[in-house]
Motif scaffolding. Structure first.
Motif, PDB file in Angstrom:
ATOM      1  N   ILE A  20       0.838  -1.207   0.000  1.00 38.30           N
ATOM      2  CA  ILE A  20       0.000   0.000   0.000  1.00 38.30           C
ATOM      3  C   ILE A  20       0.872   1.255   0.000  1.00 38.30           C
ATOM      4  O   ILE A  20       0.649   2.186  -0.788  1.00 38.30           O
ATOM      5  N   ALA A  21       1.886   1.272   0.866  1.00 38.21           N
ATOM      6  CA  ALA A  21       2.785   2.434   0.927  1.00 38.21           C
ATOM      7  C   ALA A  21       3.547   2.605  -0.385  1.00 38.21           C
ATOM      8  O   ALA A  21       3.709   3.734  -0.878  1.00 38.21           O
ATOM      9  N   PHE A  22       3.997   1.503  -0.977  1.00 36.21           N
ATOM     10  CA  PHE A  22       4.717   1.532  -2.257  1.00 36.21           C
ATOM     11  C   PHE A  22       3.826   2.094  -3.357  1.00 36.21           C
ATOM     12  O   PHE A  22       4.247   2.945  -4.145  1.00 36.21           O
ATOM     13  N   THR A  23       2.593   1.633  -3.412  1.00 36.35           N
ATOM     14  CA  THR A  23       1.657   2.081  -4.448  1.00 36.35           C
ATOM     15  C   THR A  23       1.310   3.556  -4.280  1.00 36.35           C
ATOM     16  O   THR A  23       1.296   4.314  -5.250  1.00 36.35           O
ATOM     17  N   ILE A  24       1.042   3.978  -3.061  1.00 36.18           N
ATOM     18  CA  ILE A  24       0.718   5.391  -2.809  1.00 36.18           C
ATOM     19  C   ILE A  24       1.919   6.277  -3.127  1.00 36.18           C
ATOM     20  O   ILE A  24       1.772   7.339  -3.745  1.00 36.18           O
ATOM     21  N   GLU A  25       3.104   5.845  -2.733  1.00 34.33           N
ATOM     22  CA  GLU A  25       4.301   6.649  -2.987  1.00 34.33           C
ATOM     23  C   GLU A  25       4.571   6.803  -4.482  1.00 34.33           C
ATOM     24  O   GLU A  25       5.071   7.837  -4.921  1.00 34.33           O
ATOM     25  N   ALA A  36      13.880   9.223  -7.399  1.00 33.44           N
ATOM     26  CA  ALA A  36      14.190   9.513  -5.999  1.00 33.44           C
ATOM     27  C   ALA A  36      12.903   9.504  -5.181  1.00 33.44           C
ATOM     28  O   ALA A  36      11.997  10.286  -5.420  1.00 33.44           O
ATOM     29  N   ARG A  37      12.830   8.598  -4.230  1.00 29.10           N
ATOM     30  CA  ARG A  37      11.658   8.471  -3.368  1.00 29.10           C
ATOM     31  C   ARG A  37      12.134   8.296  -1.920  1.00 29.10           C
ATOM     32  O   ARG A  37      13.261   7.904  -1.670  1.00 29.10           O
ATOM     33  N   ILE A  38      11.236   8.534  -0.985  1.00 24.21           N
ATOM     34  CA  ILE A  38      11.576   8.363   0.425  1.00 24.21           C
ATOM     35  C   ILE A  38      11.700   6.888   0.771  1.00 24.21           C
ATOM     36  O   ILE A  38      12.555   6.492   1.547  1.00 24.21           O
ATOM     37  N   GLY A  39      10.867   6.045   0.200  1.00 21.81           N
ATOM     38  CA  GLY A  39      10.941   4.610   0.472  1.00 21.81           C
ATOM     39  C   GLY A  39      10.209   4.207   1.735  1.00 21.81           C
ATOM     40  O   GLY A  39      10.691   3.368   2.501  1.00 21.81           O
ATOM     41  N   VAL A  40       9.044   4.787   1.955  1.00 25.89           N
ATOM     42  CA  VAL A  40       8.251   4.512   3.157  1.00 25.89           C
ATOM     43  C   VAL A  40       7.925   3.024   3.269  1.00 25.89           C
ATOM     44  O   VAL A  40       7.878   2.473   4.371  1.00 25.89           O
ATOM     45  N   SER A  41       7.756   2.348   2.150  1.00 18.63           N
ATOM     46  CA  SER A  41       7.419   0.921   2.185  1.00 18.63           C
ATOM     47  C   SER A  41       8.527   0.080   2.806  1.00 18.63           C
ATOM     48  O   SER A  41       8.270  -1.011   3.312  1.00 18.63           O
ATOM     49  N   ASN A  42       9.746   0.600   2.796  1.00 19.39           N
ATOM     50  CA  ASN A  42      10.862  -0.150   3.379  1.00 19.39           C
ATOM     51  C   ASN A  42      10.780  -0.231   4.903  1.00 19.39           C
ATOM     52  O   ASN A  42      11.424  -1.091   5.515  1.00 19.39           O
ATOM     53  N   ILE A  43       9.984   0.638   5.501  1.00 16.32           N
ATOM     54  CA  ILE A  43       9.763   0.553   6.950  1.00 16.32           C
ATOM     55  C   ILE A  43       9.199  -0.824   7.299  1.00 16.32           C
ATOM     56  O   ILE A  43       9.661  -1.491   8.227  1.00 16.32           O
ATOM     57  N   PHE A  44       8.221  -1.262   6.520  1.00 14.20           N
ATOM     58  CA  PHE A  44       7.549  -2.525   6.809  1.00 14.20           C
ATOM     59  C   PHE A  44       8.425  -3.735   6.452  1.00 14.20           C
ATOM     60  O   PHE A  44       8.318  -4.778   7.087  1.00 14.20           O
ATOM     61  N   ILE A  45       9.293  -3.581   5.451  1.00 13.50           N
ATOM     62  CA  ILE A  45      10.211  -4.663   5.094  1.00 13.50           C
ATOM     63  C   ILE A  45      11.230  -4.863   6.212  1.00 13.50           C
ATOM     64  O   ILE A  45      11.483  -5.989   6.650  1.00 13.50           O
ATOM     65  N   PHE A  71       0.439  -3.155  -9.351  1.00 15.35           N
ATOM     66  CA  PHE A  71      -0.583  -2.183  -8.953  1.00 15.35           C
ATOM     67  C   PHE A  71      -0.289  -0.785  -9.485  1.00 15.35           C
ATOM     68  O   PHE A  71      -1.197  -0.056  -9.853  1.00 15.35           O
ATOM     69  N   SER A  72       0.989  -0.412  -9.497  1.00 15.49           N
ATOM     70  CA  SER A  72       1.336   0.934  -9.946  1.00 15.49           C
ATOM     71  C   SER A  72       1.488   1.022 -11.461  1.00 15.49           C
ATOM     72  O   SER A  72       1.686   2.110 -12.002  1.00 15.49           O
ATOM     73  N   GLY A  73       1.396  -0.113 -12.145  1.00 14.68           N
ATOM     74  CA  GLY A  73       1.486  -0.118 -13.602  1.00 14.68           C
ATOM     75  C   GLY A  73       2.894   0.040 -14.127  1.00 14.68           C
ATOM     76  O   GLY A  73       3.104   0.442 -15.269  1.00 14.68           O
ATOM     77  N   ASN A  74       3.873  -0.268 -13.314  1.00 17.02           N
ATOM     78  CA  ASN A  74       5.276  -0.106 -13.697  1.00 17.02           C
ATOM     79  C   ASN A  74       5.975  -1.463 -13.701  1.00 17.02           C
ATOM     80  O   ASN A  74       6.826  -1.740 -12.854  1.00 17.02           O
ATOM     81  N   ILE A  75       5.620  -2.301 -14.671  1.00 12.42           N
ATOM     82  CA  ILE A  75       6.194  -3.648 -14.743  1.00 12.42           C
ATOM     83  C   ILE A  75       7.696  -3.595 -15.006  1.00 12.42           C
ATOM     84  O   ILE A  75       8.457  -4.401 -14.482  1.00 12.42           O
ATOM     85  N   MET A  76       8.141  -2.625 -15.801  1.00 15.26           N
ATOM     86  CA  MET A  76       9.568  -2.512 -16.105  1.00 15.26           C
ATOM     87  C   MET A  76      10.382  -2.152 -14.868  1.00 15.26           C
ATOM     88  O   MET A  76      11.585  -2.405 -14.817  1.00 15.26           O
ATOM     89  N   GLY A  77       9.730  -1.573 -13.886  1.00 13.88           N
ATOM     90  CA  GLY A  77      10.429  -1.222 -12.656  1.00 13.88           C
ATOM     91  C   GLY A  77      10.937  -2.427 -11.886  1.00 13.88           C
ATOM     92  O   GLY A  77      11.836  -2.300 -11.051  1.00 13.88           O
ATOM     93  N   ILE A  78      10.383  -3.599 -12.173  1.00 16.33           N
ATOM     94  CA  ILE A  78      10.827  -4.814 -11.484  1.00 16.33           C
ATOM     95  C   ILE A  78      12.301  -5.086 -11.752  1.00 16.33           C
ATOM     96  O   ILE A  78      13.047  -5.473 -10.857  1.00 16.33           O
ATOM     97  N   MET A  79      12.738  -4.845 -12.993  1.00 18.26           N
ATOM     98  CA  MET A  79      14.136  -5.152 -13.323  1.00 18.26           C
ATOM     99  C   MET A  79      15.109  -4.213 -12.606  1.00 18.26           C
ATOM    100  O   MET A  79      16.279  -4.536 -12.446  1.00 18.26           O
ATOM    101  N   TYR A  80      14.637  -3.059 -12.165  1.00 16.93           N
ATOM    102  CA  TYR A  80      15.485  -2.157 -11.385  1.00 16.93           C
ATOM    103  C   TYR A  80      15.341  -2.411  -9.887  1.00 16.93           C
ATOM    104  O   TYR A  80      16.321  -2.407  -9.151  1.00 16.93           O
ATOM    105  N   SER A  81      14.122  -2.617  -9.460  1.00 16.80           N
ATOM    106  CA  SER A  81      13.844  -2.725  -8.029  1.00 16.80           C
ATOM    107  C   SER A  81      14.273  -4.052  -7.426  1.00 16.80           C
ATOM    108  O   SER A  81      14.739  -4.087  -6.282  1.00 16.80           O
TER     109      SER A  81
END
Length: 171
Positions: A20-25, A36-45, A71-81
């Motif tokens: 949820i945090a990843f999608t909202i961010e 460049a993002r804050i990475g709020v979802s990493n708190i839960f990880i 969910f965010s529609g960024n399938i190509m982001g998987i290869m970076y993330s």
């Protein structure tokens, strides 16, 4: 010793919060530079890794990246993330669990800098150009700030969560 059902349930809750945090961010534009993002979802990880153990941290991370990218529609982001997340979480685990006298804050800062560095390197490999390496110092500075925010938040959460919720030396 926590029951398997307890761990799976808590892991599912933390993973869901992370997605949820990843999608909202991802709905908001980058802070200063592209990516460049804050990475709020990493708190839960990080919380999942500390509370439940290393394997739960990795599974939460992988699910967050896969489902969050869908969910965010960024399938190509998987290869970076994915490679960046796996490398940074691995180093954070080493720093938190195996190097004594280090804090979760310093581990988070190291992980954030590694994450942005690996993502930038993967981007340079995919695009076959090194022009974007010029952004590394700026991304590192932003990563230090975001790692500090994430690490301090996890530190406060761990400090105020009762000990009964923590894993019992099962790494």
């Amino acid at each position: 010793m926590k029951s398997r059902t307890y761990k799976i349930t808590l892991s599912a809750i933390l993973t869901s919060l992370s997605i949820i945090a990843f999608t909202i961010e991802n709905l908001f534009p980058p802070v200063f530079l592209a990516g460049a993002r804050i990475g709020v979802s990493n708190i839960f990880i990080l919380l999942s890794t500390i509370l439940l153990g290393i394997s739960y941290g990795y599974s939460s991370l992988i699910l967050k990246i896969l489902v969050g990218s869908l969910f965010s529609g960024n399938i190509m982001g998987i290869m970076y993330s994915l490679p960046a997340g796996l490398i940074s979480l691995s180093v954070e685990i080493v720093v938190i669990f195996f190097i004594k006298k280090t804090s979760v804050i310093s581990a988070s800062i190291i992980g954030a800098v590694l994450n942005s560095t690996v993502q930038n390197l993967v981007f340079c490999l995919v695009t076959d150009t090194t022009n974007y390496l010029i952004y590394l110092p700026y991304l590192a500075l932003i990563s230090v700030i975001s790692g500090l925010i994430v690490g301090f938040t996890v530190y406060l959460l761990v400090k105020y969560i009762p000990n009964k919720y923590f894993m019992q030396k099962e790494y």
